[in-house]
Design a protein around this motif. Structure first.
Motif, PDB file in Angstrom:
ATOM      1  N   THR A  91       0.808  -1.225   0.000  1.00 22.75           N
ATOM      2  CA  THR A  91       0.000   0.000   0.000  1.00 22.75           C
ATOM      3  C   THR A  91       0.842   1.277   0.000  1.00 22.75           C
ATOM      4  O   THR A  91       0.374   2.318  -0.420  1.00 22.75           O
ATOM      5  CB  THR A  91      -0.954   0.034   1.219  1.00 22.75           C
ATOM      6  OG1 THR A  91      -0.190  -0.262   2.378  1.00 22.75           O
ATOM      7  CG2 THR A  91      -2.074  -0.960   1.067  1.00 22.75           C
ATOM      8  N   ASN A  92       2.094   1.192   0.471  1.00 16.84           N
ATOM      9  CA  ASN A  92       2.935   2.387   0.484  1.00 16.84           C
ATOM     10  C   ASN A  92       3.702   2.584  -0.814  1.00 16.84           C
ATOM     11  O   ASN A  92       4.438   3.550  -0.959  1.00 16.84           O
ATOM     12  CB  ASN A  92       3.939   2.322   1.638  1.00 16.84           C
ATOM     13  CG  ASN A  92       3.274   2.750   2.922  1.00 16.84           C
ATOM     14  OD1 ASN A  92       2.404   3.616   2.890  1.00 16.84           O
ATOM     15  ND2 ASN A  92       3.663   2.139   4.021  1.00 16.84           N
ATOM     16  N   THR A  94       3.833   2.711  -5.199  1.00 22.95           N
ATOM     17  CA  THR A  94       2.974   3.238  -6.269  1.00 22.95           C
ATOM     18  C   THR A  94       2.447   2.103  -7.149  1.00 22.95           C
ATOM     19  O   THR A  94       2.880   0.950  -7.041  1.00 22.95           O
ATOM     20  CB  THR A  94       3.761   4.212  -7.167  1.00 22.95           C
ATOM     21  OG1 THR A  94       4.802   3.467  -7.797  1.00 22.95           O
ATOM     22  CG2 THR A  94       4.334   5.373  -6.385  1.00 22.95           C
ATOM     23  N   HIS A 144      -3.176   6.863 -12.809  1.00 21.68           N
ATOM     24  CA  HIS A 144      -2.872   6.433 -11.433  1.00 21.68           C
ATOM     25  C   HIS A 144      -1.428   5.958 -11.288  1.00 21.68           C
ATOM     26  O   HIS A 144      -1.008   5.590 -10.193  1.00 21.68           O
ATOM     27  CB  HIS A 144      -3.805   5.283 -11.022  1.00 21.68           C
ATOM     28  CG  HIS A 144      -5.251   5.650 -11.077  1.00 21.68           C
ATOM     29  ND1 HIS A 144      -5.790   6.650 -10.315  1.00 21.68           N
ATOM     30  CD2 HIS A 144      -6.269   5.150 -11.821  1.00 21.68           C
ATOM     31  CE1 HIS A 144      -7.085   6.759 -10.575  1.00 21.68           C
ATOM     32  NE2 HIS A 144      -7.398   5.867 -11.489  1.00 21.68           N
ATOM     33  N   LYS A 147       0.624   7.034  -8.287  1.00 15.88           N
ATOM     34  CA  LYS A 147      -0.070   7.202  -6.999  1.00 15.88           C
ATOM     35  C   LYS A 147       0.186   5.992  -6.096  1.00 15.88           C
ATOM     36  O   LYS A 147       0.321   4.866  -6.585  1.00 15.88           O
ATOM     37  CB  LYS A 147      -1.580   7.340  -7.230  1.00 15.88           C
ATOM     38  CG  LYS A 147      -1.949   8.615  -7.970  1.00 15.88           C
ATOM     39  CD  LYS A 147      -3.461   8.715  -8.111  1.00 15.88           C
ATOM     40  CE  LYS A 147      -3.839   9.840  -9.064  1.00 15.88           C
ATOM     41  NZ  LYS A 147      -5.177   9.683  -9.609  1.00 15.88           N
ATOM     42  N   ARG A 148       0.211   6.269  -4.800  1.00 15.49           N
ATOM     43  CA  ARG A 148       0.361   5.157  -3.852  1.00 15.49           C
ATOM     44  C   ARG A 148      -0.940   4.368  -3.782  1.00 15.49           C
ATOM     45  O   ARG A 148      -2.026   4.950  -3.825  1.00 15.49           O
ATOM     46  CB  ARG A 148       0.691   5.691  -2.457  1.00 15.49           C
ATOM     47  CG  ARG A 148       2.087   6.239  -2.380  1.00 15.49           C
ATOM     48  CD  ARG A 148       2.445   6.608  -0.959  1.00 15.49           C
ATOM     49  NE  ARG A 148       3.586   7.504  -0.961  1.00 15.49           N
ATOM     50  CZ  ARG A 148       4.844   7.089  -1.159  1.00 15.49           C
ATOM     51  NH1 ARG A 148       5.091   5.798  -1.316  1.00 15.49           N
ATOM     52  NH2 ARG A 148       5.831   7.951  -1.177  1.00 15.49           N
ATOM     53  N   ARG A 151      -3.938   5.217  -1.456  1.00 12.42           N
ATOM     54  CA  ARG A 151      -4.757   6.391  -1.731  1.00 12.42           C
ATOM     55  C   ARG A 151      -5.777   6.153  -2.844  1.00 12.42           C
ATOM     56  O   ARG A 151      -6.531   7.060  -3.192  1.00 12.42           O
ATOM     57  CB  ARG A 151      -3.859   7.558  -2.155  1.00 12.42           C
ATOM     58  CG  ARG A 151      -2.980   8.033  -1.035  1.00 12.42           C
ATOM     59  CD  ARG A 151      -1.969   9.038  -1.533  1.00 12.42           C
ATOM     60  NE  ARG A 151      -1.246   9.572  -0.391  1.00 12.42           N
ATOM     61  CZ  ARG A 151      -1.591  10.683   0.246  1.00 12.42           C
ATOM     62  NH1 ARG A 151      -2.622  11.374  -0.147  1.00 12.42           N
ATOM     63  NH2 ARG A 151      -0.894  11.095   1.278  1.00 12.42           N
ATOM     64  N   GLN A 157      -7.663  -0.413  -7.031  1.00 12.32           N
ATOM     65  CA  GLN A 157      -6.690  -1.339  -6.413  1.00 12.32           C
ATOM     66  C   GLN A 157      -6.863  -2.752  -6.979  1.00 12.32           C
ATOM     67  O   GLN A 157      -5.899  -3.465  -7.235  1.00 12.32           O
ATOM     68  CB  GLN A 157      -6.875  -1.379  -4.900  1.00 12.32           C
ATOM     69  CG  GLN A 157      -6.537  -0.070  -4.227  1.00 12.32           C
ATOM     70  CD  GLN A 157      -6.509  -0.194  -2.704  1.00 12.32           C
ATOM     71  OE1 GLN A 157      -6.360  -1.272  -2.156  1.00 12.32           O
ATOM     72  NE2 GLN A 157      -6.664   0.922  -2.025  1.00 12.32           N
TER      73      GLN A 157
END
Ligand code: ATP
Ligand code: MG
Length: 259
Positions: A91-92, A94, A144, A147-148, A151, A157
């Motif tokens: 999740t942390n 990209t 996207h 992006k992490r 977020r 996801q």
């Protein structure tokens, strides 16, 4: 020789028999959906194929090779990739970093060789990045890209999970409820991508889904599990009108869903 073959698979967890003598044959190039109520054993079947679980009995072969003798990382090298029902992304990191991680099984150069044969490792790295960018373009994830994961909306996801599996350049793709949490529009795009993955990339797909519109729209065949047992198998129209499947899972309203 059958492409992917599951024979008489049984696995128990304490008092629960999650799979009870389950058999399944997957033809090369098809989309086979595995459906059934919650707890029917669908994810457990994927966990056995991807070698996270060791079945108590039964056999799984891929192009004639007994894959129960292999370890999980050897399964991905054979070209069997999967997505997870509960997202398993970093999740942390990209989107592009997570998709690049899908390429790790191809990495040949370790840190030492990267230091010595800098040029070779560099060329290899460029190849991995090119493939990851292709996946980003294919799934239209460009906006996207940097992006992490933490977020992003859940539906996006899920797409990144699919992207990470595709980055493996699989021959067989196991998709576990990829549409859950997706909007209607995202689900419609997903239907198109599933057909593109099948037809343009030539990937064989095993799909676990609760969205019957999606299942009926993309599947060549459907297998139904209930309480860990096979209860039916056939073409979408046959499954929709199968009374045992309607009773166990579809219900009367879903039985009339058309793609
Ligand atoms: N690691 C485990 N330990 C104990 N029980 C498990 C384990 N994995 C699965 N089970 C049990 O096996 C059964 C089948 O679970 P599974 O997750 O395969 O169902 P499913 O068909 O994927 O359901 P859903 O549609 O809700 O995702 C359930 O009763 C579940 O609780
Ligand atoms: Mg499941």
């Amino acid at each position: 020789m059958k492409f992917l073959c599951v024979q008489n698979l049984t696995i128990r967890f304490g008092g629960v028999t999650a799979l009870n003598n389950v058999s399944l044959e997957v033809n090369e190039g098809e989309v086979l959906s595995v459906i059934g109520p919650n707890g029917a054993g669908k994810t457990t079947l994927f966990n056995c194929i991807s070698r996270l679980y060791n079945p108590d009995r039964g056999k799984i072969t891929f192009q004639g090779q007994d894959i129960l003798k292999l370890k999980a990382h050897e399964i991905s090298r054979l070209g069997i990739a999967r997505t997870f029902q509960n997202i398993e992304l970093f999740t942390n990191m990209t989107v592009i970093e997570n998709i690049l991680l899908g390429r790790h099984i191809f990495r040949r150069s370790g840190l030492l060789s990267q230091a010595i044969f800098y040029g070779k490792a560099w060329r290899e790295e460029i190849g991995h990045r090119r493939k990851a960018e292709e996946v980003i373009d294919f799934l239209e994830l460009q906006v996207h890209r940097n992006k992490r994961i933490g977020r992003l909306p859940y539906g996006v996801q899920k797409l990144v999970e699919l992207g990470r599996a595709l980055a493996l350049e699989p021959r067989v793709l196991l998709m576990d409820e990829v549409s859950s949490g997706m909007s209607l529009e995202e689900t419609q795009d997903l239907m198109i991508w599933i057909k593109d993955i099948q037809e343009d990339l030539g990937v064989t797909i095993i799909l676990v889904e609760h969205n019957m519109r999606l299942v009926m729209g993309v599947s060549d065949r459907i297998a139904v599990l209930d309480y860990g047992k096979n209860i039916a198998e056939g073409q979408p129209e046959e499954i929709q009108s199968n009374q045992e499947v309607i009773n166990a899972y579809l219900g009367e309203s879903n039985a009339v869903v058309r793609s």
